[in-house]
Design an enzyme around this catalytic site. Structure first.
Site, PDB file in Angstrom:
ATOM      1  CD  GLU A 136      -1.373  -6.674   4.926  1.00 42.77           C
ATOM      2  OE1 GLU A 136      -1.653  -5.496   5.232  1.00 42.77           O
ATOM      3  OE2 GLU A 136      -0.709  -6.979   3.911  1.00 42.77           O
ATOM      4  CG  HIS A 183      -3.674  -3.822   2.788  1.00 47.06           C
ATOM      5  ND1 HIS A 183      -2.808  -3.332   3.726  1.00 47.06           N
ATOM      6  CD2 HIS A 183      -4.243  -2.742   2.192  1.00 47.06           C
ATOM      7  CE1 HIS A 183      -2.845  -2.013   3.720  1.00 47.06           C
ATOM      8  NE2 HIS A 183      -3.705  -1.621   2.790  1.00 47.06           N
ATOM      9  CB  CYS A 214      -0.952  -0.038   1.187  1.00 50.00           C
ATOM     10  SG  CYS A 214      -2.341   1.128   1.048  1.00 50.00           S
TER      11      CYS A 214
END
Length: 590
Positions: free
Chosen positions: A528, A526, A399
């Site tokens: 994750e 993102h 990001c």
């Protein structure tokens, strides 16, 4: 439908989320379909406007819901996809009731906490609990975590709602689990049960009697303490479980299973017709926990961030790094660097911090620059990206991390010295990062590009594409307001920084790679958020592989794990012999 309510006592942060997730893991291992709900008694509509310092990270779901980070625990442990309605807040409930009142749904009646708020809570729970998971499967059990601690004034409407709810759904379909702290003062070393007794007394006074008391402690409960909790908390000794400090979270489901959690819930909730032997899922948790404890090799990753004082601010990022490190059989040595400490101005403010920050950055095997907002520390992140680029250190920018890498590249390679993001310098001569056209700045909450979006690979020979097993596109979750300015991409790519992944319309730069570098990758999304313990996120896995010098061999094998890596793309990748061997380790009948 069966319901398991998990409450907490004595202190917040006692581990309700992990224990609730672990209960779900145990049930799922027996073939039971599980969903979960997290209740947060704050008045905020969602977690989107929270400061990371106060509440940790904001977890984003496929549908764009900005929710409590505990929902990340549920998704990772249970490997399911949740929705924004799986996070209930006081703000959402009151907003729902007020909207009904404005429409005249209550036909002129006085709107009150009881019954209107409590009814709304119960109806919400029933509606969400029956929502299909993992395709079209209707859940068998819904696990509900009530945030905060029993006795908090803001949680009272929810406790009253569940007091009523237990009679609405009948006792055989409702189970209450109370998680309480058992402190052990260093002065005496004695495990103290008084806080737990008081907490359970408070809970029972509000109309809920726990079916299971889970005691959190530093060390395993001695039998005398367990008997005392049983005596004063009105439960059988078999209904007192202990979750003491363990080497990793992967051991919590195994710890509960060893105390008979599976048998307790199947008997208490009359769950019949499911597997009596553990499935591959639970056996894999055992293998994962054992491997975590055996790790000898170490890899050092530095996280250059802005909220490093609170670990929960990067909860999903840390979990993703741990998943990837475990997949390649390395122990993660994660160091945090406050981004502002890398900036030259810090020399005059605190030279020791400045030199320490650079010492840790220089000594790292890999560098991660995660997302964030605001100008503070931005130049430090840009300097970290420059170090990684010029010194061939494996780098992953997520990001804002991607945006900082682009700013650094345009300044030092394209020689656009004034280049910047309009978020930090609205008057920059070279706005290489700009605000998205559809962003509505008139309101803070829910104005970003949120949720799962498709990213198309635009080139055939891409490192990141190989890590994603040569898929033509990937779907990942987003949370951002700014993006790389497409008017600069041609100049940037001409110098070797390639945007190999873009949005469906081709206007948004989603994945960046630097030619000739061992691993210099940036992603606007993102990754994750959808990393799993047994299915690590490809960009994070690439960072860890590059940081240990094993990326090239992994790519040459067609991105298949070696015997030393020991992780599976899915549980079904395990052979029957492996399952039988791991099951035997659990001392359970296969």
């Amino acid at each position: 439908m069966k319901y398991v309510l998990v409450t907490g006592g004595v202190i917040s942060g006692v581990g309700k989320g992990v224990i609730a997730s672990s209960i779900g893991t145990i049930l799922k291992s027996s073939g039971i379909a599980v969903t979960s709900i997290k209740i947060d008694p704050y008045i905020n509509i969602d977690a989107g406007t929270f400061s990371p310092y106060e509440h940790g990270e904001v977890f984003v779901l496929d549908d764009g819901g900005e929710v409590d980070l505990d929902l990340g625990n549920y998704e990772r442990f249970l490997d399911i996809t949740l929705h924004r309605d799986n996070n209930i807040t006081t703000g959402k409930v009151y907003q729902d009731v007020i909207n009904k009142e404005r429409r005249g749904d209550y036909l002129g009646k006085t709107v009150q906490v009881v019954p209107h708020i409590t009814d709304s809570i119960q109806e919400w729970v029933i509606r969400v609990a029956k929502r299909p998971v993992e395709g079209s499967q209707i859940p068998d059990v819904c696990i509900i975590e009530l945030g905060g601690t029993i006795g908090d004034i803001e949680g009272m409407p929810f406790v009253e709602a569940f007091r009523q709810f237990q009679f609405r759904v009948k006792k055989e379909n409702f189970c209450c689990v109370h998680v309480s702290l058992v402190p052990q003062p260093k002065t005496t070393g004695e495990q103290k049960t008084k806080p737990t007794q008081s907490s359970v007394r408070e809970l029972r006074g509000l109309g809920l009697s726990p079916d299971l008391v889970v005691c959190r402690s530093n060390t395993p409960l001695i039998d005398a303490v367990k008997q005392k909790v049983s005596l004063f908390c009105h439960v059988e000794p078999e209904q007192v479980f202990c979750v003491h400090d363990v080497s990793s979270l992967y051991r919590v489901p195994l710890l509960l299973a060893s105390q008979g959690a599976k048998e307790f819930f199947t008997n208490r909730l009359h769950l019949t017709g499911f597997e009596k032997s553990p499935l591959r899922h639970m056996a894999k948790w055992k293998e994962l926990a054992d491997r975590h404890d055996r790790l000898l090799k170490e890899v050092t990753i530095v996280l250059v961030g802005k909220y490093t004082q609170l670990e929960d601010a990067y909860a999903s990022v840390i979990k993703s790094l741990q998943h990837s490190a475990l997949a390649i059989s390395h122990r993660l040595d994660l160091k945090y660097i406050e981004a502002a400490d890398l900036e030259p101005s810090m020399i005059h403010e605190d030279a020791q911090k400045y030199h320490q920050a650079w010492k840790e950055l220089v000594g790292a095997n890999g560098i991660l620059v995660p997302g964030g907002f605001g100008v503070r520390g931005t130049e430090g992140k840009i300097l970290a990206a420059q170090w990684a680029r010029t010194k061939n250190v494996p780098f992953l920018g997520v990001c804002l991390g991607l945006q900082c890498a682009v700013i650094e590249f345009t300044r030092n390679v394209l020689e656009l010295t004034d280049s910047h993001s309009t978020e930090f310098n609205p008057n920059t001569e070279h706005p290489v990062v700009i605000e998205m056209p559809e962003h509505n700045p008139g309101q803070m909450g829910g104005t970003m590009r949120l949720g799962k979006r498709k990213t198309l690979f635009k080139v055939k020979n891409s490192l990141v594409k190989k890590l994603y097993h040569n898929k033509e596109y990937v779907e990942e979750r987003h949370r951002h307001r700014y993006e790389v300015n497409p008017t600069y991409t041609e100049k940037i790519e001409a110098k070797g920084m390639k945007f190999v992944g873009r949005s469906e319309d081709g206007e948004r730069m989603e994945i960046m790679e630097l030619e000739g570098h061992p691993y210099y990758v940036g992603v606007q999304y993102h990754p994750e958020y959808i990393s799993r313990p047994m299915k690590p996120s490809p960009p994070y896995l690439g960072l860890l592989l590059a940081s240990t010098g094993r990326l090239t061999s992994y790519i040459n094998r067609g991105c298949r794990p070696s015997p030393r890596m020991s992780f599976c793309e899915s549980e079904e990748d395990m052979s029957d012999e492996e399952v039988a061997d791991l099951t035997a380790k659990l001392n359970l009948e296969a």
